[in-house]
Design a protein around this motif. Sequence first.
Motif, PDB file in Angstrom:
ATOM      1  N   PHE B 256       0.807  -1.226   0.000  1.00 58.50           N
ATOM      2  CA  PHE B 256       0.000   0.000   0.000  1.00 58.50           C
ATOM      3  C   PHE B 256       0.840   1.276   0.000  1.00 58.50           C
ATOM      4  CE2 PHE B 256      -1.540   3.450   2.702  1.00 58.50           C
ATOM      5  CZ  PHE B 256      -2.508   3.953   1.867  1.00 58.50           C
ATOM      6  N   ASP B 260       0.943   4.273  -2.977  1.00 59.93           N
ATOM      7  CA  ASP B 260       0.208   5.452  -2.544  1.00 59.93           C
ATOM      8  C   ASP B 260       1.084   6.695  -2.558  1.00 59.93           C
ATOM      9  OD1 ASP B 260      -2.251   6.594  -1.393  1.00 59.93           O
ATOM     10  OD2 ASP B 260      -0.932   7.024   0.297  1.00 59.93           O
ATOM     11  N   GLY B 271      -3.674  -3.313  -2.702  1.00 60.36           N
ATOM     12  CA  GLY B 271      -3.537  -2.753  -1.362  1.00 60.36           C
ATOM     13  C   GLY B 271      -4.188  -1.379  -1.292  1.00 60.36           C
ATOM     14  N   ILE B 274      -8.057  -1.731  -1.439  1.00 57.54           N
ATOM     15  CA  ILE B 274      -8.661  -2.073  -0.145  1.00 57.54           C
ATOM     16  C   ILE B 274      -8.718  -0.826   0.739  1.00 57.54           C
ATOM     17  CG2 ILE B 274      -8.340  -3.397   1.985  1.00 57.54           C
ATOM     18  CD1 ILE B 274      -7.074  -5.612   0.343  1.00 57.54           C
ATOM     19  N   TRP B 275      -7.605  -0.089   0.776  1.00 55.08           N
ATOM     20  CA  TRP B 275      -7.515   1.119   1.601  1.00 55.08           C
ATOM     21  C   TRP B 275      -8.595   2.122   1.198  1.00 55.08           C
ATOM     22  CZ3 TRP B 275      -3.758   2.269   5.440  1.00 55.08           C
ATOM     23  CH2 TRP B 275      -3.767   3.593   5.892  1.00 55.08           C
ATOM     24  N   PHE B 278     -12.119   1.052   1.965  1.00 52.64           N
ATOM     25  CA  PHE B 278     -12.399   1.062   3.388  1.00 52.64           C
ATOM     26  C   PHE B 278     -12.479   2.477   3.942  1.00 52.64           C
ATOM     27  CE2 PHE B 278     -11.460   0.951   7.832  1.00 52.64           C
ATOM     28  CZ  PHE B 278     -12.279  -0.049   8.266  1.00 52.64           C
ATOM     29  N   PHE B 279     -11.450   3.280   3.709  1.00 50.58           N
ATOM     30  CA  PHE B 279     -11.371   4.589   4.347  1.00 50.58           C
ATOM     31  C   PHE B 279     -12.144   5.673   3.599  1.00 50.58           C
ATOM     32  CE2 PHE B 279      -7.599   2.624   6.337  1.00 50.58           C
ATOM     33  CZ  PHE B 279      -7.897   2.888   7.653  1.00 50.58           C
ATOM     34  N   ALA B 287     -14.189  -3.894   0.434  1.00 49.41           N
ATOM     35  CA  ALA B 287     -12.811  -4.020   0.911  1.00 49.41           C
ATOM     36  C   ALA B 287     -12.531  -5.462   1.331  1.00 49.41           C
ATOM     37  CB  ALA B 287     -12.569  -3.069   2.081  1.00 49.41           C
TER      38      ALA B 287
END
Lengths: 263, 316
Positions: B256, B260, B271, B274-275, B278-279, B287
Amino acid sequence: MRRGPSAFNIAAIVLGMGFLYLPIVLLVIYSFNESRLVTVWGGFSTRWYVSLFQNEQLLAAAWVTLRVAFVSATLATILGTLAALGLVRAGRFRGRTLFSSMTYAPLVMPEVILGLSLLLLFVSVGVARGFWTVMIAHTTLTLCYATVVVKARLVSFDEALEEAARDLGAPPWKAFALVTLPNIAPAVAAAWMLAFTLSLDDLVIASFTSGPGATTLPIRIYSAVRLGVSPEINAISTLLIGLVATGVIAVYLLNMRRRTPGA
Amino acid sequence: MSVTGAPRPRRPWKGLGRPRGQPSSEARAAYAPFLWLAVFFLVPFLLVAKLSLSDVVLAIPPYAPRLDWSAGLPGLIDFVRALDFEAYARMGQDGLYLAAYLSSLKFAAVATVILLLVGYPLAYGMAKCRPSVRQALLMAVILPFWTSFLIRVYAWIAILKPAGLLNMALAQIGLPPVDILNTDTAVYIGLVYAYLPFMVLPLYAVLERQEAGLLEAAADLGCTPFQSFWRVTFPLSLPGVAAGALLCFIPMVGEFVIPDLLGGSGTLMLGKTIWTEFFSNRDWPAASAVAIVLLATLVIPIVLFQRQQTKIMEQR
């Protein structure tokens, strides 16, 4: 491999080490830059270190991080040593394969998955996220590293010594504490150090499992980094690198000194 | 060594010979970590699997159904009925997920190959040095591994950014500036940089242990240095190659921080997916579904890695 390194070998080493260290060296140098701009050298200055110690948010985050790292590393080292004992010494027991897999998987498992799964556990149990949830998450990750480190040492330790102590009437815990533990102590110390630094560094798992009151240093650094390069981040990074490097080299020298007379 | 659990002849009553229900004190020592991992590693995975079958709702926590224990068996039945594969279906329909999946595998595979090309000569050179020099070099490779991942990735931003140190150096020698930050190239640089110690250490471990006599024998039999490397050293180092490749490939697929911070908006990796789900999107079922797919992909390499580690431990 007795003939010594060729020119090609030396070139590979120099280039490889240069690649590994140049970025870190530049980061450290520019933490002492008077100018705020990365590319302009404005003269030597420690002003960013001074402003660091006036930044209360950062200091609070550092304090949380150190506490989490200390508690989780201690717990992970205890659990990891017990796990290593079980795996190396206990022979075959029910669930051994599963147990062994569980101590390896987190080593390579992407951190986003570990973070997400632990978060879901905390949410479904209804625990408020904060210091303790980060601590538990870090213990889970680092206990696997601790297990590997202690296991490597236990494998080469002669069990007969502890057996002798037991044959002479020492109860198992005493035989362990007086014979085995002093022998594996360097590995246990190394395991603690590794667990401590891993916890100190972790961003991803902490982001998932921490709450409003428990922002760790990597989370603070990360949100600052997203806004761009700043000399304050260079300064705090330099301090962290210095702290970790000192610890690692100390443990390494300690291990060296103990090993030389015997081996 | 009794790593596989084979009882030692000296203590025949250990391990297999023990009557059931009487674990040794060492086996009992393992209870605490076993329990810890069961609660904080195994159970959470089942929760991820369960959540990937749930639906998104506007609530806290943002998913449904939630199991109501007080409703007893009918509650459980209702709960199971409400689970569906919607999150996976959405993944199948949205081409972005597939693109992120393939691109993650590509990033990890290409970076693993580059890591081998960079790491092998380094490990090989280290193994050829005198023992005292070797120790120092080994320490030098291990040290970055202990240093914060985030900080080491951050260090590259200052180098690669448009008005950064690389372009400053290029301008000094009269070359045109390059725009690398926020591109796939920067992600490759970051991956190779961050994972280099993970590649070098297993390679070094096998190369260092190789008998010098083997190469002398090859030379006596008329091999050129390159031939003896290719036909003796390299084949014998394959376990290290496999260990290093797995140790790098598996976590890189789910990486991640590097995509990023160094990648651009077009850099797709699971990665990051998913981040974001989720966020940013607060889509926990999506996610979780991505996490399950990622995990399913990595199960085979993870099992291979464990087998290999166990084998290495036995050989000591």
